[in-house]
Design a protein around this motif. Sequence first.
Motif, PDB file in Angstrom:
ATOM      1  N   GLU A  93       0.828  -1.205   0.000  1.00 21.99           N
ATOM      2  CA  GLU A  93       0.000   0.000   0.000  1.00 21.99           C
ATOM      3  C   GLU A  93       0.865   1.259   0.000  1.00 21.99           C
ATOM      4  O   GLU A  93       0.551   2.235  -0.691  1.00 21.99           O
ATOM      5  N   HIS A  94       1.957   1.234   0.754  1.00 20.46           N
ATOM      6  CA  HIS A  94       2.838   2.413   0.769  1.00 20.46           C
ATOM      7  C   HIS A  94       3.460   2.622  -0.608  1.00 20.46           C
ATOM      8  O   HIS A  94       3.609   3.773  -1.055  1.00 20.46           O
ATOM      9  N   MET A  95       3.814   1.542  -1.279  1.00 20.90           N
ATOM     10  CA  MET A  95       4.360   1.647  -2.629  1.00 20.90           C
ATOM     11  C   MET A  95       3.344   2.290  -3.568  1.00 20.90           C
ATOM     12  O   MET A  95       3.658   3.216  -4.326  1.00 20.90           O
ATOM     13  N   LEU A  96       2.115   1.804  -3.516  1.00 15.49           N
ATOM     14  CA  LEU A  96       1.077   2.301  -4.419  1.00 15.49           C
ATOM     15  C   LEU A  96       0.693   3.741  -4.096  1.00 15.49           C
ATOM     16  O   LEU A  96       0.553   4.568  -5.007  1.00 15.49           O
ATOM     17  N   LEU A 169       2.052  -5.713  -8.656  1.00 19.15           N
ATOM     18  CA  LEU A 169       2.245  -4.378  -8.099  1.00 19.15           C
ATOM     19  C   LEU A 169       2.915  -3.448  -9.106  1.00 19.15           C
ATOM     20  O   LEU A 169       2.513  -2.292  -9.265  1.00 19.15           O
ATOM     21  N   TYR A 170       3.921  -3.960  -9.798  1.00 20.00           N
ATOM     22  CA  TYR A 170       4.615  -3.136 -10.789  1.00 20.00           C
ATOM     23  C   TYR A 170       3.701  -2.789 -11.951  1.00 20.00           C
ATOM     24  O   TYR A 170       3.738  -1.674 -12.479  1.00 20.00           O
ATOM     25  N   ALA A 171       2.883  -3.751 -12.371  1.00 27.96           N
ATOM     26  CA  ALA A 171       1.943  -3.477 -13.460  1.00 27.96           C
ATOM     27  C   ALA A 171       0.951  -2.390 -13.052  1.00 27.96           C
ATOM     28  O   ALA A 171       0.600  -1.511 -13.857  1.00 27.96           O
ATOM     29  N   LEU A 172       0.525  -2.423 -11.796  1.00 27.78           N
ATOM     30  CA  LEU A 172      -0.371  -1.388 -11.285  1.00 27.78           C
ATOM     31  C   LEU A 172       0.298  -0.016 -11.319  1.00 27.78           C
ATOM     32  O   LEU A 172      -0.284   0.966 -11.791  1.00 27.78           O
ATOM     33  N   MET A 173       1.515   0.049 -10.824  1.00 31.26           N
ATOM     34  CA  MET A 173       2.216   1.339 -10.773  1.00 31.26           C
ATOM     35  C   MET A 173       2.501   1.884 -12.169  1.00 31.26           C
ATOM     36  O   MET A 173       2.353   3.076 -12.430  1.00 31.26           O
ATOM     37  N   GLN A 174       2.894   0.988 -13.072  1.00 26.40           N
ATOM     38  CA  GLN A 174       3.146   1.432 -14.440  1.00 26.40           C
ATOM     39  C   GLN A 174       1.863   1.876 -15.124  1.00 26.40           C
ATOM     40  O   GLN A 174       1.829   2.880 -15.840  1.00 26.40           O
ATOM     41  N   GLY A 175       0.786   1.124 -14.883  1.00 25.61           N
ATOM     42  CA  GLY A 175      -0.500   1.504 -15.463  1.00 25.61           C
ATOM     43  C   GLY A 175      -0.995   2.830 -14.928  1.00 25.61           C
ATOM     44  O   GLY A 175      -1.525   3.662 -15.681  1.00 25.61           O
ATOM     45  N   LEU A 189      -6.917   7.512  -9.298  1.00 27.93           N
ATOM     46  CA  LEU A 189      -5.834   6.587  -8.972  1.00 27.93           C
ATOM     47  C   LEU A 189      -5.969   6.042  -7.549  1.00 27.93           C
ATOM     48  O   LEU A 189      -5.641   4.882  -7.291  1.00 27.93           O
ATOM     49  N   ASP A 190      -6.469   6.865  -6.635  1.00 28.00           N
ATOM     50  CA  ASP A 190      -6.701   6.385  -5.270  1.00 28.00           C
ATOM     51  C   ASP A 190      -7.717   5.250  -5.258  1.00 28.00           C
ATOM     52  O   ASP A 190      -7.593   4.292  -4.488  1.00 28.00           O
ATOM     53  N   ARG A 191      -8.737   5.348  -6.116  1.00 32.91           N
ATOM     54  CA  ARG A 191      -9.738   4.283  -6.193  1.00 32.91           C
ATOM     55  C   ARG A 191      -9.117   2.985  -6.707  1.00 32.91           C
ATOM     56  O   ARG A 191      -9.475   1.888  -6.263  1.00 32.91           O
ATOM     57  N   LEU A 192      -8.176   3.097  -7.627  1.00 34.41           N
ATOM     58  CA  LEU A 192      -7.479   1.910  -8.113  1.00 34.41           C
ATOM     59  C   LEU A 192      -6.684   1.250  -6.993  1.00 34.41           C
ATOM     60  O   LEU A 192      -6.670   0.017  -6.873  1.00 34.41           O
ATOM     61  N   VAL A 193      -6.037   2.066  -6.179  1.00 36.18           N
ATOM     62  CA  VAL A 193      -5.289   1.523  -5.043  1.00 36.18           C
ATOM     63  C   VAL A 193      -6.236   0.855  -4.058  1.00 36.18           C
ATOM     64  O   VAL A 193      -5.985  -0.261  -3.575  1.00 36.18           O
TER      65      VAL A 193
END
Length: 203
Positions: A93-96, A169-175, A189-193
């Motif tokens: 969660e901290h990463m995202l 997680l990386y795919a999420l951050m890149q997306g 983006l918060d909703r995606l997290v």
Amino acid sequence: MEALACPAIKGRPREFCLDEALAAALRVFWSKGYEGASMTELTEAMGITKPSLYAAFGNKEALFRKTLDLYEREKMAYVGQALAKPTARQVAEHMLRGSVENQTSSCEPRGCLGVISSVACGAEAESIRADVHERSKVAKAALVERMERAKAEGDLPDHVDVEALTGFLYALMQGMAVQAGAGATRADLDRLVDTSMLMWPSR
């Protein structure tokens, strides 16, 4: 034009500040990407001449690598903070959240510098793309190691594929970086997290 580190040494003329010039170059690369940033745009933003740029930083490629170092030190500090969190869920969660904050800052370009530059396709950018990928590989390996430790400690279920979870997680951050660059809001983006954390594996 003489380059000086900040602050300027007393008694010497301060023509331009290396740190400020590098920060200005970072903003240009961040908004334009490596290939999209022209030398004219870089020198104008940095407030220096081309000869001064070459003398202080080397060529465009060398300058970009220095801005990547700055980007990792200042804009990606949340990654190291995330790895120190006590649980795998808190790490993720901290990463995202850190990624969202980085990508939607009101005082910086939107999107992720690494993503913007890694999709460059020209021959000149090949070594740049390789460098960005290598840096990403090192960061990803550190996250995999942290998740493996979480699994060994019983913080993640035994059935979890750590490599796949880290890739997720990386795919999420890149997306999210791509979406931020396309104009997605902080709330989007918060909703995606939020949704992603609802799917986090638990024991």
